[in-house]
Design a protein around this motif. Sequence first.
Motif, PDB file in Angstrom:
ATOM      1  N   HIS A 169       0.883  -0.925  -0.471  1.00 23.10           N
ATOM      2  CA  HIS A 169       0.367   0.357   0.104  1.00 23.10           C
ATOM      3  C   HIS A 169       1.011   1.350  -0.032  1.00 23.10           C
ATOM      4  O   HIS A 169       0.069   2.255  -0.203  1.00 23.10           O
ATOM      5  N   GLN A 170       2.021   1.286   0.782  1.00 15.51           N
ATOM      6  CA  GLN A 170       3.280   2.422   0.702  1.00 15.51           C
ATOM      7  C   GLN A 170       3.536   2.353  -0.656  1.00 15.51           C
ATOM      8  O   GLN A 170       5.792   2.425  -0.599  1.00 15.51           O
ATOM      9  N   ILE A 171       3.415   2.264  -1.932  1.00 17.28           N
ATOM     10  CA  ILE A 171       4.218   2.217  -2.755  1.00 17.28           C
ATOM     11  C   ILE A 171       4.482   4.047  -3.657  1.00 17.28           C
ATOM     12  O   ILE A 171       4.121   4.471  -3.327  1.00 17.28           O
ATOM     13  N   ASN A 172       6.066   3.615  -3.633  1.00 14.06           N
ATOM     14  CA  ASN A 172       6.774   5.327  -4.037  1.00 14.06           C
ATOM     15  C   ASN A 172       5.792   6.318  -2.534  1.00 14.06           C
ATOM     16  O   ASN A 172       6.327   7.911  -3.173  1.00 14.06           O
ATOM     17  N   THR A 173       6.412   5.877  -1.754  1.00  6.68           N
ATOM     18  CA  THR A 173       6.505   7.356   0.094  1.00  6.68           C
ATOM     19  C   THR A 173       7.442   6.946   0.306  1.00  6.68           C
ATOM     20  O   THR A 173       8.433   6.082   0.585  1.00  6.68           O
ATOM     21  N   VAL A 174       7.660   7.992   0.948  1.00  9.46           N
ATOM     22  CA  VAL A 174       9.642   8.963   1.076  1.00  9.46           C
ATOM     23  C   VAL A 174       8.937   7.544   2.908  1.00  9.46           C
ATOM     24  O   VAL A 174      10.156   7.248   3.817  1.00  9.46           O
ATOM     25  N   LYS A 175       8.295   8.334   3.366  1.00 10.65           N
ATOM     26  CA  LYS A 175       7.777   7.622   5.369  1.00 10.65           C
ATOM     27  C   LYS A 175       7.164   6.768   4.916  1.00 10.65           C
ATOM     28  O   LYS A 175       5.762   7.611   3.785  1.00 10.65           O
ATOM     29  N   PHE A 176       7.072   5.575   5.691  1.00 10.89           N
ATOM     30  CA  PHE A 176       6.093   5.195   5.677  1.00 10.89           C
ATOM     31  C   PHE A 176       4.909   5.361   6.523  1.00 10.89           C
ATOM     32  O   PHE A 176       4.984   6.469   7.965  1.00 10.89           O
ATOM     33  N   GLN A 177       3.356   5.343   6.668  1.00  7.05           N
ATOM     34  CA  GLN A 177       3.135   5.717   7.361  1.00  7.05           C
ATOM     35  C   GLN A 177       1.450   4.604   7.033  1.00  7.05           C
ATOM     36  O   GLN A 177       1.715   4.462   5.754  1.00  7.05           O
ATOM     37  N   ARG A 178       0.528   4.256   8.254  1.00  4.87           N
ATOM     38  CA  ARG A 178       0.219   3.124   7.740  1.00  4.87           C
ATOM     39  C   ARG A 178      -0.919   2.933   7.051  1.00  4.87           C
ATOM     40  O   ARG A 178      -1.386   4.940   7.293  1.00  4.87           O
ATOM     41  N   CYS A 179      -1.365   2.965   5.935  1.00  6.78           N
ATOM     42  CA  CYS A 179      -2.374   3.303   5.512  1.00  6.78           C
ATOM     43  C   CYS A 179      -3.763   3.332   6.384  1.00  6.78           C
ATOM     44  O   CYS A 179      -4.004   1.945   7.531  1.00  6.78           O
ATOM     45  N   ALA A 180      -5.163   3.431   5.683  1.00  3.59           N
ATOM     46  CA  ALA A 180      -6.418   3.336   6.889  1.00  3.59           C
ATOM     47  C   ALA A 180      -6.980   2.655   7.118  1.00  3.59           C
ATOM     48  O   ALA A 180      -7.705   1.515   7.861  1.00  3.59           O
ATOM     49  N   ASP A 181      -7.104   1.690   6.000  1.00  6.89           N
ATOM     50  CA  ASP A 181      -7.187   0.314   6.021  1.00  6.89           C
ATOM     51  C   ASP A 181      -6.558  -0.560   7.460  1.00  6.89           C
ATOM     52  O   ASP A 181      -7.283  -1.617   7.873  1.00  6.89           O
ATOM     53  N   CYS A 182      -4.637  -0.847   6.683  1.00  9.21           N
ATOM     54  CA  CYS A 182      -4.413  -1.541   7.627  1.00  9.21           C
ATOM     55  C   CYS A 182      -4.477  -1.220   9.096  1.00  9.21           C
ATOM     56  O   CYS A 182      -4.371  -1.708   9.997  1.00  9.21           O
ATOM     57  N   GLU A 183      -4.420   0.622   9.241  1.00 11.66           N
ATOM     58  CA  GLU A 183      -4.747   0.752  10.823  1.00 11.66           C
ATOM     59  C   GLU A 183      -6.575   0.252  11.485  1.00 11.66           C
ATOM     60  O   GLU A 183      -6.576  -0.040  12.743  1.00 11.66           O
ATOM     61  N   GLN A 184      -7.128   0.343  10.268  1.00 15.29           N
ATOM     62  CA  GLN A 184      -8.153  -0.046  10.697  1.00 15.29           C
ATOM     63  C   GLN A 184      -8.013  -1.548  11.569  1.00 15.29           C
ATOM     64  O   GLN A 184      -8.744  -2.524  12.024  1.00 15.29           O
ATOM     65  N   PHE A 185      -7.682  -2.499  10.767  1.00 12.59           N
ATOM     66  CA  PHE A 185      -7.094  -3.744  10.586  1.00 12.59           C
ATOM     67  C   PHE A 185      -6.799  -4.015  11.840  1.00 12.59           C
ATOM     68  O   PHE A 185      -6.741  -4.536  12.562  1.00 12.59           O
ATOM     69  N   ARG A 186      -5.586  -2.878  12.536  1.00 10.99           N
ATOM     70  CA  ARG A 186      -4.853  -3.294  13.222  1.00 10.99           C
ATOM     71  C   ARG A 186      -5.825  -2.975  14.393  1.00 10.99           C
ATOM     72  O   ARG A 186      -5.649  -3.478  15.949  1.00 10.99           O
ATOM     73  N   ASN A 187      -6.614  -1.781  14.118  1.00  9.43           N
ATOM     74  CA  ASN A 187      -7.835  -2.004  15.641  1.00  9.43           C
ATOM     75  C   ASN A 187      -8.270  -2.883  16.212  1.00  9.43           C
ATOM     76  O   ASN A 187      -8.568  -3.786  17.276  1.00  9.43           O
ATOM     77  N   TYR A 188      -8.766  -3.534  15.314  1.00  5.33           N
ATOM     78  CA  TYR A 188     -10.284  -4.568  15.239  1.00  5.33           C
ATOM     79  C   TYR A 188      -9.145  -5.824  15.775  1.00  5.33           C
ATOM     80  O   TYR A 188      -9.823  -6.048  16.315  1.00  5.33           O
ATOM     81  N   VAL A 189      -7.611  -6.110  15.588  1.00  6.20           N
ATOM     82  CA  VAL A 189      -6.841  -7.204  15.607  1.00  6.20           C
ATOM     83  C   VAL A 189      -6.806  -6.768  17.599  1.00  6.20           C
ATOM     84  O   VAL A 189      -6.899  -7.194  18.527  1.00  6.20           O
ATOM     85  N   LYS A 190      -6.759  -5.517  17.773  1.00  4.84           N
ATOM     86  CA  LYS A 190      -6.375  -5.050  19.766  1.00  4.84           C
ATOM     87  C   LYS A 190      -7.229  -5.134  19.687  1.00  4.84           C
ATOM     88  O   LYS A 190      -7.576  -6.131  20.819  1.00  4.84           O
ATOM     89  N   GLN A 191      -8.717  -4.884  19.566  1.00  4.78           N
ATOM     90  CA  GLN A 191     -10.196  -5.285  20.407  1.00  4.78           C
ATOM     91  C   GLN A 191      -9.945  -6.374  20.289  1.00  4.78           C
ATOM     92  O   GLN A 191     -10.863  -7.298  21.132  1.00  4.78           O
ATOM     93  N   ARG A 192      -9.811  -7.470  19.131  1.00  7.17           N
ATOM     94  CA  ARG A 192     -10.179  -8.989  19.711  1.00  7.17           C
ATOM     95  C   ARG A 192      -9.268 -10.230  20.743  1.00  7.17           C
ATOM     96  O   ARG A 192      -9.444 -10.366  21.814  1.00  7.17           O
ATOM     97  N   LEU A 193      -7.950  -8.944  20.652  1.00 14.80           N
ATOM     98  CA  LEU A 193      -6.971  -9.571  21.577  1.00 14.80           C
ATOM     99  C   LEU A 193      -7.715  -9.346  22.921  1.00 14.80           C
ATOM    100  O   LEU A 193      -7.772 -10.640  24.427  1.00 14.80           O
TER     101      LEU A 193
END
Length: 135
Positions: A32-56
Amino acid sequence: MNKETDFHLSGQLGREFKTITAMIDLYCEKHHQINTVKFQRCADCEQFRNYVKQRLDRCPYGENKPSCKQCPIHCYKPQQKVHSQTIMRYSGPKMIIKHPIMAIKHLIHDKRAIPERNKEILSNYQKRKTLLNNK
């Protein structure tokens, strides 16, 4: 962070969350981060990360949680489970190079026996709720 994801996961839950976050970051950086200088998690991946945190957070095994692959209780919705498997299939082999200690700890944890589930074990969410009610 918002109210639903602004909490701390302790013990094994915290370590597992850090591991899956590292895997999500590896996947997101490549897909999702093709041709970007600084890494920043995309909205979909951040949403999935929050989902994982709630499940844990709500895992009925609490801090004695087995690895998700070995767990008899499937917490993820079918679509999220497929997404998780996709991320892990991509990131798993790369973890040994990018995060070797984390990967080895995850592999060791994956081989542990599944603990017995009883009513005395509280999820992280239930512990937090009990602490708030006692104050």
